[in-house]
Design a protein around this motif. Structure first.
Motif, PDB file in Angstrom:
ATOM      1  N   UNK A 186       0.831  -1.202   0.000  1.00 31.51           N
ATOM      2  CA  UNK A 186       0.000   0.000   0.000  1.00 31.51           C
ATOM      3  C   UNK A 186       0.870   1.258   0.000  1.00 31.51           C
ATOM      4  N   UNK A 187       1.967   1.244   0.767  1.00 25.95           N
ATOM      5  CA  UNK A 187       2.860   2.399   0.821  1.00 25.95           C
ATOM      6  C   UNK A 187       3.515   2.638  -0.534  1.00 25.95           C
ATOM      7  N   UNK A 188       3.976   1.584  -1.185  1.00 23.55           N
ATOM      8  CA  UNK A 188       4.588   1.731  -2.501  1.00 23.55           C
ATOM      9  C   UNK A 188       3.602   2.338  -3.501  1.00 23.55           C
ATOM     10  N   UNK A 189       2.378   1.832  -3.518  1.00 24.05           N
ATOM     11  CA  UNK A 189       1.386   2.313  -4.479  1.00 24.05           C
ATOM     12  C   UNK A 189       1.012   3.764  -4.198  1.00 24.05           C
ATOM     13  N   UNK A 190       0.935   4.149  -2.929  1.00 23.91           N
ATOM     14  CA  UNK A 190       0.652   5.549  -2.602  1.00 23.91           C
ATOM     15  C   UNK A 190       1.785   6.455  -3.071  1.00 23.91           C
ATOM     16  N   UNK A 191       3.040   5.988  -2.990  1.00 25.14           N
ATOM     17  CA  UNK A 191       4.171   6.785  -3.468  1.00 25.14           C
ATOM     18  C   UNK A 191       4.097   6.988  -4.981  1.00 25.14           C
ATOM     19  N   UNK A 192       3.728   5.949  -5.725  1.00 25.01           N
ATOM     20  CA  UNK A 192       3.586   6.105  -7.175  1.00 25.01           C
ATOM     21  C   UNK A 192       2.454   7.062  -7.511  1.00 25.01           C
ATOM     22  N   UNK A 193       1.373   6.995  -6.757  1.00 22.82           N
ATOM     23  CA  UNK A 193       0.230   7.866  -7.032  1.00 22.82           C
ATOM     24  C   UNK A 193       0.565   9.331  -6.794  1.00 22.82           C
ATOM     25  N   UNK A 194       1.451   9.620  -5.862  1.00 25.43           N
ATOM     26  CA  UNK A 194       1.798  11.002  -5.523  1.00 25.43           C
ATOM     27  C   UNK A 194       3.120  11.450  -6.146  1.00 25.43           C
ATOM     28  N   UNK A 195       3.585  10.762  -7.190  1.00 23.86           N
ATOM     29  CA  UNK A 195       4.821  11.131  -7.898  1.00 23.86           C
ATOM     30  C   UNK A 195       6.038  11.122  -6.969  1.00 23.86           C
ATOM     31  N   UNK A 196       6.100  10.153  -6.082  1.00 26.65           N
ATOM     32  CA  UNK A 196       7.230  10.023  -5.171  1.00 26.65           C
ATOM     33  C   UNK A 196       7.947   8.685  -5.315  1.00 26.65           C
ATOM     34  N   UNK A 197       7.759   8.025  -6.442  1.00 28.16           N
ATOM     35  CA  UNK A 197       8.421   6.737  -6.646  1.00 28.16           C
ATOM     36  C   UNK A 197       9.936   6.905  -6.707  1.00 28.16           C
ATOM     37  N   UNK A 198      10.415   8.023  -7.281  1.00 29.71           N
ATOM     38  CA  UNK A 198      11.849   8.268  -7.333  1.00 29.71           C
ATOM     39  C   UNK A 198      12.437   8.475  -5.955  1.00 29.71           C
ATOM     40  N   UNK A 199      11.761   9.252  -5.131  1.00 29.37           N
ATOM     41  CA  UNK A 199      12.236   9.440  -3.764  1.00 29.37           C
ATOM     42  C   UNK A 199      12.248   8.116  -3.008  1.00 29.37           C
ATOM     43  N   UNK A 200      11.214   7.300  -3.212  1.00 30.76           N
ATOM     44  CA  UNK A 200      11.160   6.007  -2.544  1.00 30.76           C
ATOM     45  C   UNK A 200      12.298   5.105  -3.004  1.00 30.76           C
ATOM     46  N   UNK A 201      12.604   5.124  -4.310  1.00 31.70           N
ATOM     47  CA  UNK A 201      13.709   4.312  -4.818  1.00 31.70           C
ATOM     48  C   UNK A 201      15.041   4.771  -4.246  1.00 31.70           C
ATOM     49  N   UNK A 202      15.184   6.078  -4.034  1.00 33.87           N
ATOM     50  CA  UNK A 202      16.419   6.581  -3.455  1.00 33.87           C
ATOM     51  C   UNK A 202      16.555   6.163  -1.990  1.00 33.87           C
ATOM     52  N   UNK A 203      15.439   6.136  -1.249  1.00 34.67           N
ATOM     53  CA  UNK A 203      15.484   5.752   0.160  1.00 34.67           C
ATOM     54  C   UNK A 203      15.749   4.263   0.309  1.00 34.67           C
ATOM     55  N   UNK A 204      15.104   3.451  -0.527  1.00 36.26           N
ATOM     56  CA  UNK A 204      15.249   2.001  -0.402  1.00 36.26           C
ATOM     57  C   UNK A 204      16.529   1.472  -1.022  1.00 36.26           C
ATOM     58  N   UNK A 205      17.254   2.299  -1.775  1.00 33.24           N
ATOM     59  CA  UNK A 205      18.486   1.853  -2.392  1.00 33.24           C
ATOM     60  C   UNK A 205      18.322   1.266  -3.769  1.00 33.24           C
ATOM     61  N   UNK A 206      17.115   1.266  -4.324  1.00 28.57           N
ATOM     62  CA  UNK A 206      16.919   0.744  -5.677  1.00 28.57           C
ATOM     63  C   UNK A 206      17.512   1.666  -6.731  1.00 28.57           C
ATOM     64  N   UNK A 207      17.542   2.952  -6.461  1.00 28.96           N
ATOM     65  CA  UNK A 207      18.084   3.921  -7.415  1.00 28.96           C
ATOM     66  C   UNK A 207      18.615   5.107  -6.612  1.00 28.96           C
ATOM     67  N   UNK A 208      19.948   5.227  -6.558  1.00 33.04           N
ATOM     68  CA  UNK A 208      20.550   6.305  -5.764  1.00 33.04           C
ATOM     69  C   UNK A 208      20.328   7.678  -6.390  1.00 33.04           C
ATOM     70  N   UNK A 209      19.988   7.713  -7.673  1.00 29.60           N
ATOM     71  CA  UNK A 209      19.696   8.977  -8.345  1.00 29.60           C
ATOM     72  C   UNK A 209      18.181   9.154  -8.532  1.00 29.60           C
ATOM     73  N   UNK A 210      17.415   8.482  -7.698  1.00 28.18           N
ATOM     74  CA  UNK A 210      15.962   8.522  -7.866  1.00 28.18           C
ATOM     75  C   UNK A 210      15.367   9.898  -7.654  1.00 28.18           C
ATOM     76  N   UNK A 211      16.028  10.728  -6.829  1.00 27.10           N
ATOM     77  CA  UNK A 211      15.470  12.061  -6.589  1.00 27.10           C
ATOM     78  C   UNK A 211      15.507  12.913  -7.846  1.00 27.10           C
ATOM     79  N   UNK A 212      16.342  12.545  -8.828  1.00 32.91           N
ATOM     80  CA  UNK A 212      16.418  13.293 -10.080  1.00 32.91           C
ATOM     81  C   UNK A 212      15.463  12.747 -11.129  1.00 32.91           C
ATOM     82  N   UNK A 213      14.711  11.726 -10.794  1.00 36.20           N
ATOM     83  CA  UNK A 213      13.811  11.107 -11.766  1.00 36.20           C
ATOM     84  C   UNK A 213      12.648  12.045 -12.083  1.00 36.20           C
ATOM     85  N   UNK A 214      12.299  12.094 -13.367  1.00 34.85           N
ATOM     86  CA  UNK A 214      11.144  12.879 -13.810  1.00 34.85           C
ATOM     87  C   UNK A 214       9.892  11.999 -13.729  1.00 34.85           C
ATOM     88  N   UNK A 215       8.920  12.424 -12.964  1.00 38.98           N
ATOM     89  CA  UNK A 215       7.643  11.720 -12.862  1.00 38.98           C
ATOM     90  C   UNK A 215       6.543  12.687 -13.262  1.00 38.98           C
TER      91      UNK A 215
END
Length: 647
Positions: free
Chosen positions: A51-80
């Motif tokens: 549920x938390x992951x899906x809420x992050x995608x809905x609010x254009x925060x998937x990049x921030x989530x990827x940066x926090x979880x370590x999936x993408x260290x440059x996730x904060x620069x992702x365009x959503x």
């Protein structure tokens, strides 16, 4: 590169490609610290993390989530750019249709002026009016939007119903599915059966101003045997509780209407919706708070310590400690987004199988933004240019590429630019390809997402074929919800009966009718209805209902049929020719009964009745016998001697 040590397949396996969800026992523990609370059950951690992951995608925060979880260290620069939210809103709009209508079968035949109205039709029409009035007061369309958007995004939505004594009606509320914890007893084989106990639990933050610490609030609905009457009370330390009411001799007091079986010792109760069928089951409500510091590792939402609970008090003074709700059902309705698999209780969100596509689309958008910056402001290389000199330092001044800039080049000088337009065009083509793939895999289709060029569609039939996957998607989603909303409306009816506002009796079926999810060719529908009704294939009721579903402004089917029949003079003439019954014709046209025609007396010519009495009827005419007839050529009076010549 990650190496899997074990393979986990469950209702949330579509998120296993995320590093933080690959851990089977502690999913999302680093990204979502609130899930580390001891009261959260271990078997619900993956669901809550999803549920938390899906809420992050809905609010254009998937990049921030990827940066926090370590999936993408440059996730904060992702365009959503809002693609997940668009998919959710588009799916929701097709699911709900233009409008939602409460319909009780049989109510369409209700006619206030019909003397032959059956009691069943009258009861159905009365219930339909009451449900629609309740829906207007409780803002049912708004509640449906709230719950269904959550169901489309997370896979699950939850409604709760509660009787409000002050408003004298049922209150409808929606809850976050992350607060919903159903509890099944051991031995229940089918998880699709509704549980006997349901919890809603969430954390309340500390409030230093009010002197409140971190707490957990839990609301519990539980089915159990009917017990003796209870009343609000207090413990020795001042905590509010419910105490059993007893007589002077110590025997428990029964709630009004309950019956004690002397042989078995069980209590039974007859509910208004099941006359003649005693039940031994009732629903208990508990609402309490616990301090987080009082909970240990052995406590979760299913076994919080009762001696540490602070029970809440309702507005009417009732302590919510196993309060008897006087109903034999749990007033909670869980709505899955899809038809659950066998043995499953949870639905699948719309974004479940396309999350990796959305990640690819966001990465491509990021690369496209970088390429467009170099295309719009290219890298320039100068050779043999006479650059201006900074007089203070004696060094060449920095070169700025802007409109109106002039450089002087030597005879062998040159200027080159890095052209990245080809790469930008390729990235944009890849974006189009990903969008088409996204439309296909979600079954929303390019026509449904609005990316299809309508000019390239050869015919309306081809467009209908293109919308085929969308039709099947909407049909499956509505099928998963039909019986849920029938259950919701049945519970609304029973709670009003328990509140003694609506009459007692067996519950009538009621359902929620969804509006058309795609544009309808009204002209074609009108032609089909007209020809079908004229040929006798469709009844008038079916024809009017088809027009209403096609979007024509028909508010009530029964009223529209009555208006049509009042002007159907040709059909009335055929009815008169077929039956010869003028009363039936007047009833068909909606006219009142005709006044009786008064009898007109007949008076014999040349005679009048007495002035004091009624006029006398003329005597019946009697033919003369043949012997009394005069021969031709004679004159005179019958019965006198007649001779030749005039008299």
């Amino acid at each position: 590169m990650r190496h899997l040590r074990e393979l986990l397949i469950d209702a949330w396996s579509w998120l296993n490609y995320k590093q933080t969800m690959a851990h089977p026992s502690r999913p999302g523990h680093h990204a979502f610290p609130e899930l580390n609370a001891s009261w959260v059950p271990a078997e619900d951690l993956r669901r809550l993390a999803a549920y938390k992951f899906l809420a992050a995608y809905d609010s254009n925060q998937a990049g921030e989530l990827a940066s926090v979880t370590g999936d993408d260290h440059h996730g904060v620069e992702r365009r959503e750019l809002g693609d997940p939210s668009k998919l959710i809103d588009t799916t929701l709009s097709y699911l709900l249709g233009a409008k939602q209508t409460i319909v009780v079968p049989g109510a369409e035949y209700h006619d206030q002026g019909d003397e032959e109205l059956t009691p069943e039709a009258g009861a159905a029409a009365d219930l339909q009016d009451k449900l629609r009035s309740w829906a207007d007061k409780e803002l049912l369309p708004l509640r449906i939007q709230q719950a269904e958007r959550c169901a489309v995004r997370c896979g699950d939505g939850v409604y709760t119903l509660a009787w409000d004594p002050s408003k004298r009606r049922v209150l409808l509320r929606t809850y976050d599915p992350g607060w919903y914890f159903p509890e099944w007893d051991e031995g229940e084989q089918d998880a699709q059966e509704y549980p006997q106990r349901v919890h809603f639990a969430w954390e309340l933050p500390a409030d230093p101003v009010r002197g409140l610490k971190d707490r957990v609030r839990r609301i519990t609905y539980e089915l159990g045997p009917i017990g003796p009457a209870t009343a609000s009370g207090q413990t020795s330390d001042g905590r509010a509780i419910r105490e059993q009411v007893a007589r002077a001799d110590g025997d428990p007091v029964l709630t009004g209407g309950d019956t004690l079986d002397p042989l078995t010792g069980t209590l039974t109760r007859t509910y208004p919706w099941a006359p003649g069928k005693p039940s031994w089951t009732t629903c208990y409500l508990t609402d309490a708070e616990w301090l987080l510091e009082d909970l240990g590792s052995a406590h979760d939402v299913f076994n919080l310590p009762a001696d540490k609970a602070a029970y809440r008090v309702r507005s009417d003074g009732q302590v919510l400690d196993r309060l008897d709700l006087m109903v034999d059902f749990i007033p909670v309705v869980h709505v899955p987004n899809s038809i659950p698999d066998a043995g499953e209780h949870w639905g699948k969100p719309t974004l479940a199988t396309v999350l990796q596509l959305l990640d690819e689309l966001a990465a491509t958008d990021t690369d496209s933004a970088s390429a467009s910056s170099t295309t719009g402001t290219p890298i320039v290389a100068l050779a043999g240019a006479r650059l201006p000199i900074d007089r203070s330092t004696g060094q060449p001044m920095p070169v700025r590429v802007e409109a109106g800039t002039v450089w002087q080049l030597s005879d062998s000088g040159r200027m080159d630019t890095l052209d990245t337009s080809a790469q930008l065009a390729e990235l944009r083509q890849r974006i189009d390809h990903l969008l088409d793939r996204l439309a296909s895999n979600t079954r929303l289709t390019t026509a449904g997402l609005g990316t299809l060029d309508v000019a390239k569609v050869p015919s309306g039939y081809a467009l209908q074929l293109a919308l085929g996957p969308l039709d099947s998607l909407v049909g499956a989603m509505r099928l998963a919800r039909d019986h849920k909303y029938q259950l919701l409306l049945r519970l609304v009816q029973r709670l009003h009966q328990a509140g003694q506002v609506w009459p007692a009796g067996e519950s009538l079926p009621a359902r929620l009718v969804w509006g058309a999810h795609t544009p309808t060719d009204r002209t074609t529908v009108l032609n089909d209805v007209t020809s079908g009704y004229a040929a006798g294939v469709f009844s008038l009721e079916t024809a009017v209902r088809m027009l209403k579903e096609a979007g024509y402004p028909v508010e009530d089917v029964a009223e529209e049929i009555e208006r049509i029949q009042k002007r159907a003079f040709d059909q009335a003439a055929r009815l008169a020719d077929a039956t010869g019954d003028n009363a039936a014709v007047r009833e068909y046209l909606g006219l009142p009964e005709a006044d009786p025609v008064p009898a007109v007396p007949l008076v014999q010519p040349g005679r009048t009745g007495s002035q004091d009495g009624p006029p006398t009827s003329p005597p019946s005419a009697q033919p003369l016998p043949p012997a009394q007839l005069q021969p031709p050529g004679t004159t005179g009076t019958i019965g006198e001697a007649a001779g030749p010549g005039p008299h």
